[in-house]
Design a protein around this motif. Structure first.
Motif, mmCIF file in Angstrom:
data_model
loop_
_atom_site.group_PDB
_atom_site.id
_atom_site.type_symbol
_atom_site.label_atom_id
_atom_site.label_comp_id
_atom_site.label_asym_id
_atom_site.label_seq_id
_atom_site.Cartn_x
_atom_site.Cartn_y
_atom_site.Cartn_z
ATOM 1 N N VAL A 81 1.555 -1.137 0.114
ATOM 2 C CA VAL A 81 0.044 0.198 0.288
ATOM 3 C C VAL A 81 0.875 1.211 0.347
ATOM 4 C CG1 VAL A 81 -1.736 1.304 1.495
ATOM 5 C CG2 VAL A 81 -1.725 -1.223 1.295
ATOM 6 N N ASP A 82 1.622 1.338 0.669
ATOM 7 C CA ASP A 82 2.791 2.162 1.137
ATOM 8 C C ASP A 82 4.050 2.611 -0.393
ATOM 9 O OD1 ASP A 82 2.305 3.419 2.937
ATOM 10 O OD2 ASP A 82 3.237 2.295 4.636
ATOM 11 N N HIS A 87 -2.741 7.224 -1.315
ATOM 12 C CA HIS A 87 -3.645 6.619 0.099
ATOM 13 C C HIS A 87 -4.791 7.083 0.598
ATOM 14 C CE1 HIS A 87 0.562 6.963 1.769
ATOM 15 N NE2 HIS A 87 0.409 5.331 1.889
ATOM 16 N N ARG A 88 -5.075 8.485 -0.104
ATOM 17 C CA ARG A 88 -6.267 8.856 -0.081
ATOM 18 C C ARG A 88 -7.625 7.819 -0.864
ATOM 19 N NH1 ARG A 88 -6.534 14.219 -2.417
ATOM 20 N NH2 ARG A 88 -5.164 13.355 -3.447
ATOM 21 N N PHE A 117 -17.127 -14.891 4.316
ATOM 22 C CA PHE A 117 -16.621 -14.897 3.838
ATOM 23 C C PHE A 117 -16.871 -13.099 2.877
ATOM 24 C CE2 PHE A 117 -17.369 -18.982 3.254
ATOM 25 C CZ PHE A 117 -15.720 -19.738 2.531
ATOM 26 N N ALA A 118 -17.921 -12.649 3.552
ATOM 27 C CA ALA A 118 -18.032 -11.093 3.523
ATOM 28 C C ALA A 118 -17.609 -10.643 4.788
ATOM 29 C CB ALA A 118 -20.059 -11.015 3.817
ATOM 30 N N ILE A 119 -17.839 -11.170 5.389
ATOM 31 C CA ILE A 119 -17.109 -9.985 6.958
ATOM 32 C C ILE A 119 -15.803 -10.330 6.816
ATOM 33 C CG2 ILE A 119 -16.822 -10.238 9.712
ATOM 34 C CD1 ILE A 119 -20.124 -11.828 9.431
ATOM 35 N N ALA A 120 -15.571 -11.425 6.402
ATOM 36 C CA ALA A 120 -13.712 -11.513 6.622
ATOM 37 C C ALA A 120 -13.304 -10.184 5.097
ATOM 38 C CB ALA A 120 -13.067 -13.326 5.909
ATOM 39 N N LEU A 121 -14.203 -10.357 3.947
ATOM 40 C CA LEU A 121 -13.417 -9.475 3.753
ATOM 41 C C LEU A 121 -13.535 -7.857 3.841
ATOM 42 C CD1 LEU A 121 -12.977 -8.062 0.308
ATOM 43 C CD2 LEU A 121 -15.300 -8.418 0.058
ATOM 44 N N PHE A 122 -14.139 -7.563 4.790
ATOM 45 C CA PHE A 122 -15.437 -7.074 5.263
ATOM 46 C C PHE A 122 -13.577 -6.185 6.536
ATOM 47 C CE2 PHE A 122 -16.455 -4.631 9.011
ATOM 48 C CZ PHE A 122 -16.844 -3.133 8.408
ATOM 49 N N THR A 123 -13.292 -7.280 7.336
ATOM 50 C CA THR A 123 -11.680 -7.373 7.831
ATOM 51 C C THR A 123 -10.750 -6.391 7.080
ATOM 52 O OG1 THR A 123 -12.051 -9.839 8.158
ATOM 53 C CG2 THR A 123 -12.909 -8.637 10.164
ATOM 54 N N LEU A 124 -10.399 -7.474 6.514
ATOM 55 C CA LEU A 124 -9.248 -7.275 5.310
ATOM 56 C C LEU A 124 -9.752 -6.011 4.869
ATOM 57 C CD1 LEU A 124 -7.082 -8.124 3.545
ATOM 58 C CD2 LEU A 124 -8.388 -9.214 1.452
ATOM 59 N N LEU A 125 -10.220 -5.409 4.071
ATOM 60 C CA LEU A 125 -10.963 -3.427 4.074
ATOM 61 C C LEU A 125 -10.678 -3.021 4.984
ATOM 62 C CD1 LEU A 125 -14.234 -4.551 1.738
ATOM 63 C CD2 LEU A 125 -11.559 -4.106 0.725
ATOM 64 N N SER A 126 -10.811 -2.955 5.844
ATOM 65 C CA SER A 126 -10.568 -2.995 7.176
ATOM 66 C C SER A 126 -9.616 -2.572 7.738
ATOM 67 C CB SER A 126 -11.692 -2.727 8.356
ATOM 68 O OG SER A 126 -11.971 -1.612 9.489
ATOM 69 N N ALA A 127 -8.944 -3.116 7.285
ATOM 70 C CA ALA A 127 -7.730 -2.721 7.935
ATOM 71 C C ALA A 127 -6.396 -2.362 7.465
ATOM 72 C CB ALA A 127 -7.098 -4.982 8.416
ATOM 73 N N THR A 128 -6.651 -2.827 5.567
ATOM 74 C CA THR A 128 -6.240 -2.235 4.683
ATOM 75 C C THR A 128 -6.423 -0.840 4.810
ATOM 76 O OG1 THR A 128 -6.743 -3.604 3.304
ATOM 77 C CG2 THR A 128 -5.924 -1.624 2.172
ATOM 78 N N ASP A 130 -6.772 1.194 7.111
ATOM 79 C CA ASP A 130 -5.798 1.254 8.793
ATOM 80 C C ASP A 130 -4.320 1.430 7.944
ATOM 81 O OD1 ASP A 130 -7.984 0.484 10.195
ATOM 82 O OD2 ASP A 130 -6.912 -1.069 11.594
ATOM 83 N N VAL A 131 -3.688 0.641 7.323
ATOM 84 C CA VAL A 131 -2.367 1.238 6.593
ATOM 85 C C VAL A 131 -2.646 2.557 5.763
ATOM 86 C CG1 VAL A 131 -1.237 -0.492 5.089
ATOM 87 C CG2 VAL A 131 -2.210 -1.206 6.245
ATOM 88 N N ALA A 132 -3.333 2.369 5.320
ATOM 89 C CA ALA A 132 -3.065 3.884 3.948
ATOM 90 C C ALA A 132 -3.442 5.166 5.031
ATOM 91 C CB ALA A 132 -4.698 4.003 3.164
ATOM 92 N N ILE A 133 -4.389 4.996 5.836
ATOM 93 C CA ILE A 133 -4.898 5.903 7.160
ATOM 94 C C ILE A 133 -3.557 5.787 7.946
ATOM 95 C CG2 ILE A 133 -5.567 6.763 8.794
ATOM 96 C CD1 ILE A 133 -8.457 5.341 7.460
ATOM 97 N N ASP A 134 -3.101 5.157 8.482
ATOM 98 C CA ASP A 134 -2.236 5.619 9.482
ATOM 99 C C ASP A 134 -0.521 5.522 8.417
ATOM 100 O OD1 ASP A 134 -3.196 4.662 11.235
ATOM 101 O OD2 ASP A 134 -1.913 2.513 11.629
ATOM 102 N N GLY A 135 -0.479 5.127 6.946
ATOM 103 C CA GLY A 135 0.998 6.264 6.053
ATOM 104 C C GLY A 135 0.776 7.487 5.973
#
Length: 349
Positions: A81-82, A87-88, A117-128, A130-135
């Motif tokens: 991602v970095d 990031h935006r 699988f829908a919720i797993a996708l949700f957590t994957l997107l949320s974690a990503t 976090d990465v974009a916002i923190d970076g």
């Protein structure tokens, strides 16, 4: 802090200057971290209450909490991602993706294997997200602004979590479909707001001795990794073990209870093998020239960290030290449901 004022670094620390609100760094830090905290609130506050009220078995809800491991392993794709930046745009796209998952839950309230699988996708997107916002935030702020910004960051992150509780409070009025629909609307608005944040600074390029840009492309990094498969084995075993661990719930939902019961042992075996192979690689010198992987966009950073002393024990600690808290925290809401609390009462708490 009065509205429209911002802290800016001066010769002796921070001074207060009158700044238009949309140009205030602290305003944008607040917006970004509200957007980061809200999806976590949906996962830990709304989902367990709804599922228990639907009569979902406690064991299934417990397995569902393991999907929260996604936030713990986001370091695996954070370098990508970095590296590709924008990031935006990442923030906007993942917020729209999470909104799509919420709309799906609003339309289909049944709990089947597909929902895992829908919720797993949700957590994957949320974690990503976090990465974009923190970076973005690290580059957006001056180092002297980190202290004040950190207070705003934590505060608005918690406000995002509380917003999920507010939706629980409103559940008797708008119903569960309304809760997920409102969540989708909030996520879309947050995505648009994050995209409107000030443009990130240009990347700092690492130059080699000749003055040219150094660093691998994704294709170049992949070629190097293919030539050294033993180097990649620990990382692949680690990823396989974590993915298998999260599959226990879907297997139970599909009636494969025998396979589901074997999942924890198999996952632990894979994680132990990852640790063992990593130690053997180190002792036999089956490592790589760090210079080869300098600037690798995806796995280069992870592999370079892996040669550091005590890397694997520290990694194991990072992945497990909050596991009990996360699992227990996810089960508190079902306990309250069983104790007779309504969604509104839990939302108030």
């Amino acid at each position: 802090m009065p509205a429209g004022w911002a802290g800016v670094p001066g010769d002796s620390g921070f001074c207060m200057t009158k700044t238009p609100i949309l140009q205030s760094k602290l305003f944008w830090v607040g917006v970004l971290y509200y957007a980061e905290g809200f999806p976590l609130g949906v996962f830990y506050e709304i989902l367990p209450v709804h599922f228990r009220m639907q009569g979902i078995d406690l064991a299934d809800i417990g397995f569902l909490s393991l999907l929260g491991l996604t936030w713990s392993i986001k370091f695996l794709w954070a370098p990508a991602v970095d590296r590709y930046r924008r990031h935006r745009t990442w923030m906007l796209l993942v917020d729209l993706g999470m909104a799509a998952v919420m709309l799906t839950l609003a339309v289909h309230s049944d709990f089947g294997s597909w929902m895992w699988f829908a919720i797993a996708l949700f957590t994957l997107l949320s974690a990503t997200n976090d990465v974009a916002i923190d970076g973005y935030t690290v580059e957006f702020l001056d180092k002297r602004e980190y202290g004040l910004a950190n207070g705003v960051r934590i505060g608005l992150y918690r406000v995002g979590l509380l917003a999920a509780g507010a939706l629980l409070w409103a559940e008797p009025i708008i119903g569960w479909s309304g809760v997920y629909l409102c969540s989708a609307v909030i996520l879309v608005l947050m995505g648009i707001a994050c995209r409107m944040a000030p443009e990130e600074p240009p990347p700092q390029r690492t130059l080699d001795a000749s003055g040219k840009n150094s660093g691998l492309t994704a294709a170049g990094e992949l070629k190097l990794l293919v030539r050294q498969p033993l180097v990649m084995t620990p990382a692949l075993l680690l990823i396989a073990g974590l993915i298998l661990f999260a599959l226990g719930g879907p297997l139970r939902q599909m009636g494969m209870t025998g396979a589901a019961s074997a999942v924890p042992a198999l996952s632990i075996t894979l994680l132990a093998l990852a640790l063992l192979v990593g130690i053997i690689n180190r002792r036999r010198g089956l490592l790589f020239d760090r210079a080869q992987f300098a600037g690798g966009p995806v796995l280069g950073a992870f592999l370079q960290m892996s040669v550091r002393k005590y890397f694997f024990p520290v990694l194991l600690f990072i992945l497990t030290f909050k596991l009990a808290d996360q699992t227990l925290g996810f089960m508190i809401k079902p306990f309250w449901v069983d104790a007779g609390f309504s969604a509104r009462q839990i939302g108030v708490v």
